[in-house]
Design a protein around this motif. Structure first.
Motif, PDB file in Angstrom:
ATOM      1  N   GLY A 171      48.174  48.310  29.168  1.00 23.00           N
ATOM      2  CA  GLY A 171      46.964  48.800  28.274  1.00 23.00           C
ATOM      3  C   GLY A 171      45.958  47.755  28.815  1.00 23.00           C
ATOM      4  N   VAL A 172      46.020  47.285  30.174  1.00 26.04           N
ATOM      5  CA  VAL A 172      44.907  46.113  30.640  1.00 26.04           C
ATOM      6  C   VAL A 172      43.882  47.148  30.759  1.00 26.04           C
ATOM      7  CG1 VAL A 172      44.093  44.612  32.069  1.00 26.04           C
ATOM      8  CG2 VAL A 172      46.777  45.123  31.803  1.00 26.04           C
ATOM      9  N   LYS A 173      42.342  46.675  30.520  1.00 27.78           N
ATOM     10  CA  LYS A 173      41.371  47.219  30.630  1.00 27.78           C
ATOM     11  C   LYS A 173      39.991  46.575  30.935  1.00 27.78           C
ATOM     12  CE  LYS A 173      41.313  51.700  28.303  1.00 27.78           C
ATOM     13  NZ  LYS A 173      41.567  52.213  26.671  1.00 27.78           N
ATOM     14  N   TYR A 174      39.311  46.723  32.089  1.00 26.77           N
ATOM     15  CA  TYR A 174      38.127  45.898  32.290  1.00 26.77           C
ATOM     16  C   TYR A 174      37.072  46.740  32.857  1.00 26.77           C
ATOM     17  CZ  TYR A 174      41.483  41.961  32.995  1.00 26.77           C
ATOM     18  OH  TYR A 174      42.501  41.021  32.801  1.00 26.77           O
ATOM     19  N   THR A 175      35.811  46.213  32.608  1.00 30.14           N
ATOM     20  CA  THR A 175      34.764  46.938  33.091  1.00 30.14           C
ATOM     21  C   THR A 175      34.432  46.875  34.467  1.00 30.14           C
ATOM     22  OG1 THR A 175      33.604  45.180  32.102  1.00 30.14           O
ATOM     23  CG2 THR A 175      33.475  47.453  30.760  1.00 30.14           C
ATOM     24  N   ASN A 176      34.616  45.621  35.044  1.00 26.38           N
ATOM     25  CA  ASN A 176      34.660  45.245  36.436  1.00 26.38           C
ATOM     26  C   ASN A 176      36.074  44.947  37.047  1.00 26.38           C
ATOM     27  OD1 ASN A 176      32.024  45.009  36.254  1.00 26.38           O
ATOM     28  ND2 ASN A 176      31.871  42.981  35.455  1.00 26.38           N
ATOM     29  N   ASN A 177      36.509  45.799  37.757  1.00 25.51           N
ATOM     30  CA  ASN A 177      37.567  45.742  38.529  1.00 25.51           C
ATOM     31  C   ASN A 177      37.479  44.949  39.610  1.00 25.51           C
ATOM     32  OD1 ASN A 177      39.364  47.254  36.528  1.00 25.51           O
ATOM     33  ND2 ASN A 177      37.906  48.869  37.001  1.00 25.51           N
ATOM     34  N   GLU A 178      38.350  43.862  39.588  1.00 23.96           N
ATOM     35  CA  GLU A 178      38.103  43.073  40.729  1.00 23.96           C
ATOM     36  C   GLU A 178      39.666  42.502  41.118  1.00 23.96           C
ATOM     37  OE1 GLU A 178      34.767  40.517  39.361  1.00 23.96           O
ATOM     38  OE2 GLU A 178      36.183  39.722  37.796  1.00 23.96           O
ATOM     39  N   ALA A 179      39.835  41.931  42.341  1.00 26.55           N
ATOM     40  CA  ALA A 179      41.006  41.360  42.896  1.00 26.55           C
ATOM     41  C   ALA A 179      40.603  40.362  43.908  1.00 26.55           C
ATOM     42  CB  ALA A 179      41.913  42.490  43.509  1.00 26.55           C
ATOM     43  N   TYR A 180      40.989  39.083  43.683  1.00 26.65           N
ATOM     44  CA  TYR A 180      40.559  38.184  44.512  1.00 26.65           C
ATOM     45  C   TYR A 180      41.910  37.577  45.192  1.00 26.65           C
ATOM     46  CZ  TYR A 180      35.994  38.606  42.510  1.00 26.65           C
ATOM     47  OH  TYR A 180      34.624  39.143  42.270  1.00 26.65           O
ATOM     48  N   PHE A 181      41.738  37.093  46.364  1.00 22.94           N
ATOM     49  CA  PHE A 181      42.896  36.725  46.967  1.00 22.94           C
ATOM     50  C   PHE A 181      42.437  35.290  47.619  1.00 22.94           C
ATOM     51  CE2 PHE A 181      44.122  40.842  46.431  1.00 22.94           C
ATOM     52  CZ  PHE A 181      45.527  40.650  45.899  1.00 22.94           C
ATOM     53  N   ASP A 182      43.089  34.104  47.242  1.00 24.78           N
ATOM     54  CA  ASP A 182      42.768  32.876  47.979  1.00 24.78           C
ATOM     55  C   ASP A 182      43.804  32.273  48.977  1.00 24.78           C
ATOM     56  OD1 ASP A 182      40.486  32.844  46.520  1.00 24.78           O
ATOM     57  OD2 ASP A 182      41.006  31.042  45.224  1.00 24.78           O
ATOM     58  N   VAL A 183      43.560  32.337  50.128  1.00 29.31           N
ATOM     59  CA  VAL A 183      44.777  31.986  51.155  1.00 29.31           C
ATOM     60  C   VAL A 183      44.339  30.370  51.280  1.00 29.31           C
ATOM     61  CG1 VAL A 183      45.603  32.275  53.265  1.00 29.31           C
ATOM     62  CG2 VAL A 183      44.590  34.155  52.464  1.00 29.31           C
ATOM     63  N   ARG A 211      42.069  41.150  38.056  1.00 26.67           N
ATOM     64  CA  ARG A 211      41.795  41.724  36.894  1.00 26.67           C
ATOM     65  C   ARG A 211      41.400  43.538  37.097  1.00 26.67           C
ATOM     66  NH1 ARG A 211      40.404  37.561  33.858  1.00 26.67           N
ATOM     67  NH2 ARG A 211      40.130  35.587  35.247  1.00 26.67           N
ATOM     68  N   LEU A 212      42.334  44.146  36.951  1.00 24.14           N
ATOM     69  CA  LEU A 212      42.323  45.472  37.283  1.00 24.14           C
ATOM     70  C   LEU A 212      42.829  46.425  36.181  1.00 24.14           C
ATOM     71  CD1 LEU A 212      43.758  45.687  40.852  1.00 24.14           C
ATOM     72  CD2 LEU A 212      41.221  45.662  40.286  1.00 24.14           C
ATOM     73  N   THR A 213      42.155  47.467  35.873  1.00 24.28           N
ATOM     74  CA  THR A 213      42.611  48.323  34.672  1.00 24.28           C
ATOM     75  C   THR A 213      44.150  49.018  35.150  1.00 24.28           C
ATOM     76  OG1 THR A 213      40.219  48.671  34.384  1.00 24.28           O
ATOM     77  CG2 THR A 213      41.711  50.078  33.333  1.00 24.28           C
ATOM     78  N   GLY A 214      44.804  49.420  34.044  1.00 19.73           N
ATOM     79  CA  GLY A 214      45.780  50.083  34.297  1.00 19.73           C
ATOM     80  C   GLY A 214      46.907  49.713  34.856  1.00 19.73           C
ATOM     81  N   MET A 215      47.535  50.439  35.868  1.00 17.78           N
ATOM     82  CA  MET A 215      48.797  49.967  36.338  1.00 17.78           C
ATOM     83  C   MET A 215      48.648  50.126  37.893  1.00 17.78           C
ATOM     84  SD  MET A 215      51.847  48.948  35.474  1.00 17.78           S
ATOM     85  CE  MET A 215      52.153  48.409  33.600  1.00 17.78           C
ATOM     86  N   PRO A 216      47.710  49.375  38.584  1.00 24.87           N
ATOM     87  CA  PRO A 216      47.484  49.516  39.970  1.00 24.87           C
ATOM     88  C   PRO A 216      48.850  49.003  40.743  1.00 24.87           C
ATOM     89  CG  PRO A 216      46.403  47.612  39.172  1.00 24.87           C
ATOM     90  CD  PRO A 216      47.090  47.959  38.194  1.00 24.87           C
ATOM     91  N   ASP A 217      48.947  49.690  41.850  1.00 18.14           N
ATOM     92  CA  ASP A 217      50.052  49.174  42.901  1.00 18.14           C
ATOM     93  C   ASP A 217      49.233  48.809  44.104  1.00 18.14           C
ATOM     94  OD1 ASP A 217      52.280  49.167  44.366  1.00 18.14           O
ATOM     95  OD2 ASP A 217      52.943  50.724  43.526  1.00 18.14           O
ATOM     96  N   LEU A 218      49.350  47.602  44.486  1.00 17.84           N
ATOM     97  CA  LEU A 218      48.559  47.085  45.603  1.00 17.84           C
ATOM     98  C   LEU A 218      49.337  46.786  46.644  1.00 17.84           C
ATOM     99  CD1 LEU A 218      46.491  44.311  43.767  1.00 17.84           C
ATOM    100  CD2 LEU A 218      45.912  46.469  44.252  1.00 17.84           C
ATOM    101  N   THR A 219      48.494  47.076  47.990  1.00 14.46           N
ATOM    102  CA  THR A 219      49.296  46.738  49.081  1.00 14.46           C
ATOM    103  C   THR A 219      48.483  45.802  50.263  1.00 14.46           C
ATOM    104  OG1 THR A 219      50.371  49.011  49.241  1.00 14.46           O
ATOM    105  CG2 THR A 219      50.561  47.547  51.414  1.00 14.46           C
ATOM    106  N   LYS A 398      42.352  55.421  39.966  1.00 14.95           N
ATOM    107  CA  LYS A 398      41.525  56.227  40.666  1.00 14.95           C
ATOM    108  C   LYS A 398      40.047  55.325  41.013  1.00 14.95           C
ATOM    109  CE  LYS A 398      42.878  60.581  39.971  1.00 14.95           C
ATOM    110  NZ  LYS A 398      43.681  60.589  38.977  1.00 14.95           N
ATOM    111  N   TYR A 399      39.989  54.147  40.299  1.00  8.10           N
ATOM    112  CA  TYR A 399      38.660  53.487  40.437  1.00  8.10           C
ATOM    113  C   TYR A 399      38.696  52.726  41.667  1.00  8.10           C
ATOM    114  CZ  TYR A 399      41.420  49.920  38.389  1.00  8.10           C
ATOM    115  OH  TYR A 399      42.838  48.837  38.390  1.00  8.10           O
ATOM    116  N   LYS A 400      37.433  52.271  42.019  1.00 13.47           N
ATOM    117  CA  LYS A 400      37.328  51.585  43.386  1.00 13.47           C
ATOM    118  C   LYS A 400      37.272  49.895  42.911  1.00 13.47           C
ATOM    119  CE  LYS A 400      36.076  52.435  47.636  1.00 13.47           C
ATOM    120  NZ  LYS A 400      35.567  52.472  48.684  1.00 13.47           N
TER     121      LYS A 400
END
Lengths: 444, 1121
Positions: A171-183, A211-219, A398-400
């Motif tokens: 039940g995670v919810k964000y208005t701004n969906n963002e994903a940051y990666f620091d190498v 910080r992503l809404t729902g259950m995102p599956d990332l690659t 669905k969101y970007k």
């Protein structure tokens, strides 16, 4: 397994204790204090101690000792790893892991400890699950809490423990969906006096803030995954995909986490960003010595080196230093004999230099000790190994999302020996041996 | 209780009552008097209606606990809030409870009903947390409740609750180890669980409770391997460690064929050329000579299960958790073929970048590994290079690894690295480096001279510690080739003037003495100097001076005779007796006198014998007999609870034990077959001959799988027909439970006897043997089990047909059982199989022991059962008033005949009023003298009681002849508490410490009330006492046992549990009982209201909270079991 935990500050006060089985008296810590006395530095206390009835396993984090009491056989790493996890959790909750913070939030810490272990066996160590049960304090909430008497214990039950994705809360919810990666890459290197690399490797870590809404599956895929020599993953990463396709496929935990650690070892690949010209010498006669250090850029891939700092552990005999730096400032701590030269940004046109004289204690012989130079630096927007993230894809939602990758290179354990050879250079040579015999013969 | 009343007294703020706890127990350091108030504050806050105040109070209390301050006196105030609605208050109360329940057991019981309610909650998380807290309260009285709760939770729908149940198992085990057998059953059940959530926790429980029962793993092995990667990280560690042990017992050594080519010890070592290594090689060769012989017989093929384990653990080397990586590494080290072990090196090296504590542990393990498998870590040599920032202990360990990795190809780099280390500021580390150089020198012949020279250079170092360490190492090196190095010895002789470190001085002196013929001129001079400073030397140096003197006297007596005598004289008057002894001994040995014995002839041989050169070996040698990664390995000493890593078996045990029941599934689907068996069953069980047990076991395993497929209940119902007819009112629950047990047992059997029918031809012999072994092994526990069964059965039958008749029946039964010939195969079976117990017990009803006549037997027993049923039916007609509870009096043991040296004492609560003092409980004691001698002057002494309790002793029994029995009655005023009365039972010769602890039900006496009176009193209790409002009524819902759904059984059970009398009552849905506590005459009112389908509600009203709660527990137990 883990019977009790004591938190001990650097002066030797026990300021928090927690027992998961029956209570064990504080006196058990006396054995630890004894060992602490013996080891001059807190880092030198043996992590595992044996007492007549218990075993003590401790870690040293943030000037605190986390001391656990064990009664039966248990893999020591199990306990050590867990204690570090406790420290990590405290850090995660309160921003730092220090005595003051723990004392201020003693009830929350105690509740956390209660949830993390059950009868000495880890129960919930995932920060997402814990945060669902016990909310981390925020300023706003603490104000509200004092006004309304509300609590920081979650009123919803932690369902994360039940799912097969235990690291992610639902039940995670964000208005701004963002994903940051620091190498972030660290160079561990040992250079010898002449600047030759004795040993060098790159430690990399990918820190994620998702910080992503729902259950995102990332690659997450890389341009050059072959570079990675040895990797370790957060439990969320699907190992099979990595094995077959060399991509990181995962359902991320919510918030900050370490996605992966990696290692690049092949020596030729490791670019050393700076070089150091140095000479430290002490005169045979007279209570003084000379120091001259210059630092210049070597392989920086066109980026600027920032946060440059040089630390030198001086021989004990050095009383004071009278130096001039062309750039930055230097301090010399008389008690610890540490010379720190904070340079800042490295200017390739005008190389920073530190020069001057050292005063040694009168009457003492010339120091034989081997000082070593430690270098600290940062290079923004560069992964020194050349690792590049090629793309991040998201499935399941669905969101970007907004995506970002940052690179940073740091010096890890970057050390330069300034040693003088006293031994034979050529080991198979017996010349010196002959000579030695001569000397000995004549001397008798 | 006393604490809480003390509180009330103090409320006025009288600071004169100087209770010390308050002083040193401030919520936050403040002034003395304010602390008083603060505690009262907390109490008031806890009593308030506002959650926020309660929360604040609880927070302060928990903060006190966290700081280690004592907050136990707040227990009564806190425990009241256990049912608080606010979730955080509740949690904090739980925290408090778990911490202090052990100290305040009686009060803690108050909270238990809350948790029991929680166990039934529809929400799985609440169920789980209730179980978690319930099992964390270390109160022995609730062991049965815990056991029940665990059993129930183990079959919960929710995997999370099952996981919690697994966690609770070790808790209960540590509280009461006697529950082990039952717990193992639960573990077995949970091991079969297919969810990842449970796997880690249950294996943890397995490791704590029954690590020796490796047979429980067989069936679950493949499942565990497959689940492993998805289990949470902590569970992975536990599972991997356990599987390592398992694999060592089940698979063959994958390296047995290759051991000849062992690289770590064989090939490389031959280069070393040093003598002591050759010895070692020979030993190893011998060892190897055995293994290939074996290997030749059978080429090694890896068991697919072994491969499965290795394959499934390998990805975990990539775990972020160091403990998991280490666990996999040790698994590979102990189990993998040599060629594959290498994969772990990279992961372990990665761990070296973790926290220093992790490094410390990993390096210890790497050090052990490098001794056996050097090649594995050679590519990572540089990762072990030392940084000046490493802590000393890490440096020393890295040095150890570097030394182990050194060989002739890399020694030059390593030595160069060592050179830098010697210049370090860390002196301990420098000392360790010098030692390491010494070890490299002994191991690698080519560099010995180089190292030696380097070390000699160090002798001129300014740091004394460095010099001293060098001397010690040089001494060891020189011992290997002394003749070449007389110069070095000379050089060292000169050092005696400067070096002050005793060990170094001693080493030099020893060297000079040992090789005095190489330095004939210097040695006497050194002795002269030493003689001069003798008195100021350390003991260890003095001893070496004496040695030197003795050796010189023997080789060069002309020059040193006087000196030697001078030294010996000095030593004669030394303070240290070792030195005096040594001097005396040496004088006798070397100085020729007329009295000198035969030994002096051999003095030269004694002193100047060639000494073997020391072996400089790693302290990590042979550490690998401990499982790597374990605490024991780290400490190099066996830690408590360490499970030895077994050696590989010579021949692989049967791999089919791991086959899961899939083949049996298909087999068992043919139902007819089973049914046939069933019909035959009674014949089998009673038929004589050896085939008996095997056959029945067969059919059991069959039915086991049957019950799994869901048809079990029907089947066993038909099978245990006779059982049911015996006690017709057996509850479903019990049956189910029993069935579960049966199932488990059967499964156990299956483990041992898999797929028997299909493979019986080929493996029957083996199976037979196994089976026999198993029966033997099982016998011991099953015997005790069956005993228990008998007991419980007798009890249940007793409760049903309370008449003395039934008791007689039971006795008869027991007698019959005793008189039965033990060799009877039927009996054997009864021991094995719980289910068949009843069947066979029916045999026992028959007076004549003629089991051969089977059909008659069953018939007879059936008829008997119907008879019994009739009896129990007729009982219901009897008025409840006629129930004589005295017949159900329970005897407790006070003194066992063995501890009492022949005297055994039992006691029971006779429920008679104790005439000398009405406030006392009468305890009837029965003394039996089993000894051969008479016992005299039996009396009580040294009574130790809680405050307020009193004892009226029985009059002294003057004489108890051998074999006789005597009875006496004593009175104890327990003050309405279940505290034990401790005293000494004295005879004319001995004293025994004994204690009597009453069940709560015995602390009351019956009173007779009418229904109206009862109701009035109940009202009064409910509303009268403002202070304890609501606390004196405890209500509990329950489901009645099948057997006690009629009014009469309820009455019987309640009155057995507590000494109460029945209150006549209009409705047949309610049973009421009344009594007064013996000491304080407080009313105790009990109501059992029954509803449909066995549902019931139990209400206990009593002003004594504790009594009330405990009574509820006891009655509940009596009604539900």
């Amino acid at each position: 397994m883990i019977h009790s935990l004591f938190l001990i500050n650097h002066t030797g006060d026990i300021f928090l204790e927690k027992h998961w089985k029956s209570v064990i008296g504080r006196s058990v810590c006396d054995y630890f204090f004894e060992a602490r006395e013996k080891a001059v530095e807190p880092e030198n206390v043996p992590p595992v101690l044996q007492t007549p009835h218990h075993y003590l396993i401790s870690i040293y984090r943030g000037k605190l000792f986390f001391l656990s009491v064990i009664q039966t056989e248990v893999p020591p790493l199990f306990v050590i790893e867990f204690l570090h996890r406790v420290a990590d959790t405290i850090q995660d909750y309160f921003g730092e892991c220090s005595e003051g913070v723990i004392k201020d939030n003693v009830v929350t810490v105690y509740e956390l400890l209660e949830e993390m272990l059950d009868n000495g066996f880890p129960l919930a160590t995932e920060s997402n699950v814990l945060k669902e049960m016990i909310r981390p304090p925020t300023i706003l909430r603490s104000v509200v809490n004092t006004l309304t008497g509300a609590s920081n214990v979650g009123d919803t039950l932690p369902t994360g423990q039940l799912s097969n994705v235990p690291w992610r809360r639902v039940g995670v919810k964000y208005t701004n969906n963002e994903a940051y990666f620091d190498v972030i890459e660290e160079i561990d290197a040992i250079l010898d006096k002449s600047g030759t690399t004795v040993f060098a490797e790159i430690q990399g870590v990918i820190e994620a803030c998702v910080r992503l809404t729902g259950m995102p599956d990332l690659t997450l895929s890389f341009m050059n995954p072959r570079l990675l020599d040895d990797v370790s993953f957060h439990p969320c990463v699907r190992f099979k995909r990595w094995e077959s396709e060399r991509v990181l496929s995962f359902i991320p935990p919510d918030g900050n986490f370490t996605l992966m650690n990696y290692h690049v070892s092949s020596q030729n690949l490791v670019a050393i960003p700076v070089y150091v010209k140095q000479s430290i010498s002490f005169f045979e006669t007279g209570p003084c010595g000379r120091l001259d250090i210059t630092i210049g850029p070597k392989q920086t891939m066109g980026k600027t080196v920032e946060g440059l700092m040089v630390t030198i552990h001086m021989p004990k005999a050095v009383l004071s230093a009278n130096l001039t730096a062309t750039q930055g400032t230097y301090t010399y701590d008389l008690a610890t004999k540490v010379l720190v030269w904070d340079i800042g940004k490295l200017n390739p046109q005008k190389l920073p230099n530190l020069k001057g004289s050292l005063t040694t204690q009168a009457g003492t012989p010339k120091p034989e000790d081997n000082p070593s130079l430690n270098i600290d630096l940062k290079i923004q927007q560069l992964a020194i190994s050349g690792l590049k993230v090629s793309r991040l894809d998201m499935y399941g939602e669905k969101y970007k999302p907004f995506k970002g990758v940052k690179y940073l290179t740091k010096a890890g354990k970057f050390q330069i020996y300034i040693y003088m050879f006293i031994f034979l250079e050529n080991l198979m040579s017996y010349l010196l041996f002959e000579w030695l015999q001569c000397v000995l013969k004549h001397s008798i | 209780m006393s604490a809480s009343s003390a509180f009330n007294d103090e409320k006025g703020g009288s600071s004169s009552v100087g209770e010390p706890e308050y002083g040193h127990d401030p919520a936050s350091g403040g002034i003395f008097s304010s602390d008083y108030k603060r505690h009262d504050d907390l109490k008031e806050m806890l009593d308030s209606n506002k959650d926020s105040l309660k929360l604040e109070a609880m927070k302060r209390i928990v903060a006190m606990i966290a700081r280690g301050k004592n907050a136990s006196d707040l227990f009564p105030a806190v425990v009241k809030n256990v049912a608080c609605k606010n979730i955080e208050v509740k949690k904090l109360v739980y925290v408090y409870l778990v911490r202090y329940a052990e100290e305040q057991q009686d009060l803690a019981l108050l909270s238990i009903s809350t948790f029991q309610r929680g166990l039934k909650d529809p929400n799985q998380l609440i169920r789980a947390s209730a179980l978690r807290v319930l099992s964390s309260i270390r109160v022995t009285i609730i062991v049965p409740i815990m056991m029940l709760a665990i059993k129930e939770a183990a079959s919960d729908m929710s995997p999370y609750v099952r996981k919690t149940a697994a966690h609770a198992i070790p808790k209960l085990y540590s509280l009461d180890p006697e529950q082990k057998d039952q717990l193992i059953e639960v573990i077995e059940k949970l091991l079969a669980d297919k969810t990842t959530l449970v796997a880690g926790s249950v294996v943890m429980a397995f490791e704590e409770v029954c690590p020796e029962r490796i047979d429980l793993i067989h069936k679950n092995y493949r499942k565990l391997c497959n689940l492993l990667i998805d289990v949470e990280e902590w569970g992975q560690v536990v599972i991997i460690n356990m599987l390592t042990r398992y694999a060592r017992t089940q698979f063959l050594n994958p390296n047995m064929n290759e051991s000849l080519l062992e690289e770590g010890s064989g090939g490389d070592r031959t280069f070393y050329g040093s003598d002591e290594d050759e010895d070692e090689d020979e030993e190893e060769k011998e060892k190897k000579a055995e293994t290939p012989a074996m290997a030749k017989r059978k080429p090694y093929v890896m068991d697919p299960d072994h491969r499965l384990l290795l394959r499934n653990t390998k990805p975990l080397l990539q775990s972020r958790n160091a403990a998991v990586v280490m666990a996999v590494a040790q698994l590979y080290f102990h189990l993998a073929p040599k060629a594959e072990v290498g994969v772990i090196a990279k992961a372990l090296v990665r761990l070296l970048r973790s926290h220093s504590e992790v490094q410390y542990v990993v390096l210890q393990n790497v050090a052990t590994m490098t001794i056996k498998r050097r090649g594995m870590f050679e590519p990572y040599l540089k990762s072990f290079y030392i940084r000046s920032t490493d802590p000393t202990q890490i440096k020393v360990l890295k040095l150890e690894v570097l030394t182990n990795l050194a060989n002739e190809t890399n020694i030059s780099t390593i030595l160069r690295e060592f050179q830098t280390y010697i210049k370090s500021m860390d002196k301990d580390f420098v000392a360790a480096t010098i030692q390491a150089i010494g070890r490299c020198a002994t191991n690698i012949g080519e560099v010995r001279d180089t190292c030696l020279n380097g070390l000699v250079q160090l002798l001129s170092n300014r740091d004394e510690l460095v010099v001293a360490e060098s001397v010690v190492v040089i001494k060891k090196l020189l011992q290997m080739q002394p003749e070449k190095h007389s110069d070095i010895i000379k050089h060292m002789a000169k050092l005696t003037d400067n070096i002050q470190v005793p060990m170094a001085r001693a080493s030099i002196l020893w060297l000079i003495g040992e090789y005095c013929e190489h330095v004939p001129k210097i040695a006497p001079d050194v002795l002269r100097k030493m003689a001069k400073s003798f008195t100021n030397e350390e003991d260890i140096v003095k001893l070496q001076i004496i040695n030197l003197a003795a050796k010189l006297y023997l080789t060069n007596s002309k020059q040193t005779k006087l000196l030697t005598q001078y030294v010996l004289n000095l030593a004669k008057y030394d303070q240290n007796y070792d030195i005096r002894d040594r001097a005396r001994f040496i004088r006798q040995l070397i100085v020729p006198t007329e009295k000198s014995g035969a030994l002096s002839k051999y003095a030269k041989k004694l002193f100047l014998a060639l000494k073997p050169a020391p072996v400089l070996e790693s302290p990590f040698k042979d550490r690998d007999h401990f499982q790597l990664g374990s605490l024991s390995h780290l400490l190099n000493a066996k830690a408590g609870g360490y499970q030895e890593l077994p050696d590989w078996p010579e021949a692989a045990p049967d791999p089919s034990v791991r086959n899961v029941e899939v083949p049996e599934w298909t087999k068992c689907s043919s139902r007819e077959k089973r049914k046939e068996k069933k019909v035959e069953k009674p014949f089998y069980s009673d038929s004589e001959g050896e085939s008996g047990p095997t056959e029945s076991a067969d059919s059991e395993s069959d039915s086991a799988s049957g019950s799994e497929s869901g048809s079990g209940s029907e089947e066993s119902a038909s099978r245990s027909e006779s059982e049911e007819s015996e006690d017709g009112s057996e509850s479903e629950e019990e049956e189910e439970e029993e069935e579960e047990e049966k199932e488990k047992k059967k499964k156990k059997k299956e483990l041992k006897k898999p797929v028997q029918e299909s493979e019986s031809e080929q493996s029957s012999e083996e199976e037979e043997r196994k089976h026999q072994r198993k029966t033997k092994q099982r016998k011991s526990d099953s015997e005790s089990e069956s005993d228990e069964d008998e007991e419980s059965e007798s009890e249940s039958s007793q409760s049903e047909s309370e008449e003395s008749e039934s008791e007689a029946e039971v006795k008869k039964k027991k007698k019959a059982a005793e008189s039965k010939p033990p060799s009877k195969p039927v009996k054997k079976e009864s021991k094995k199989e719980k289910k068949e117990m009843s069947l066979l017990d029916l045999d026992d009803f028959e007076p004549a022991p003629s089991p051969q006549v089977t059909p008659v037997n069953t018939f007879l027993s059936n008829s008997l059962v119907t008879d019994l049923e009739g009896l129990s039916l007729s009982d219901t007609v009897l008025s409840p008033a006629t129930i004589a509870p005295s017949s159900a009096l329970k005897n407790y043991e006070l003194l066992h005949r063995i501890t009492g040296e022949g005297l055994s004492v039992e006691y029971c609560f006779s429920r008679q009023p104790f005439s000398p003092d009405a406030n006392m409980v009468a305890v009837q004691m029965q003394f039996t003298n089993n000894a051969t001698a008479d016992t005299k002057n039996l009396h009580i002494e040294d009574v130790k009681l809680q405050s307020g309790m009193r004892v009226k002793e029985f009059s002294e029994i003057e004489l108890l002849p051998a074999g006789e029995t005597a009875t006496a009655v004593m009175g104890i005023d327990f003050c309405d508490s279940t505290q034990a009365a401790n005293f000494q039972l004295c005879t004319h010769t001995r004293k025994f410490f004994v204690s009597i602890q009453p069940p709560v039900g015995e602390l009351m006496r019956p009173v007779f009330l009418t229904e109206n009176e009862f109701k009035k009193e109940q009202e009064k209790l409910l509303h009268n006492l403002g202070q304890l409002m609501g606390m004196n009524e405890i209500t509990e819902k329950l489901t009645l046992d099948m057997k006690c759904r009629n009014e009469h059984t309820i009455v019987q059970r309640v009155t057995t549990a507590a000494n109460l009398s029945r209150v006549p009552c209009g409705s047949d849905k309610e049973c009421r009982f009344a009594g007064r506590t013996v000491s304080s005459s407080s009313l105790v009112l009990v109501t059992v209201a029954t509803k449909e389908e066995g549902a019931a509600q139990l209400t206990v009203n009593c002003e004594k909270m504790v009594i009330g709660t405990m009574l509820v527990k006891d009655i509940l137990l009596a009604l539900t079991q």
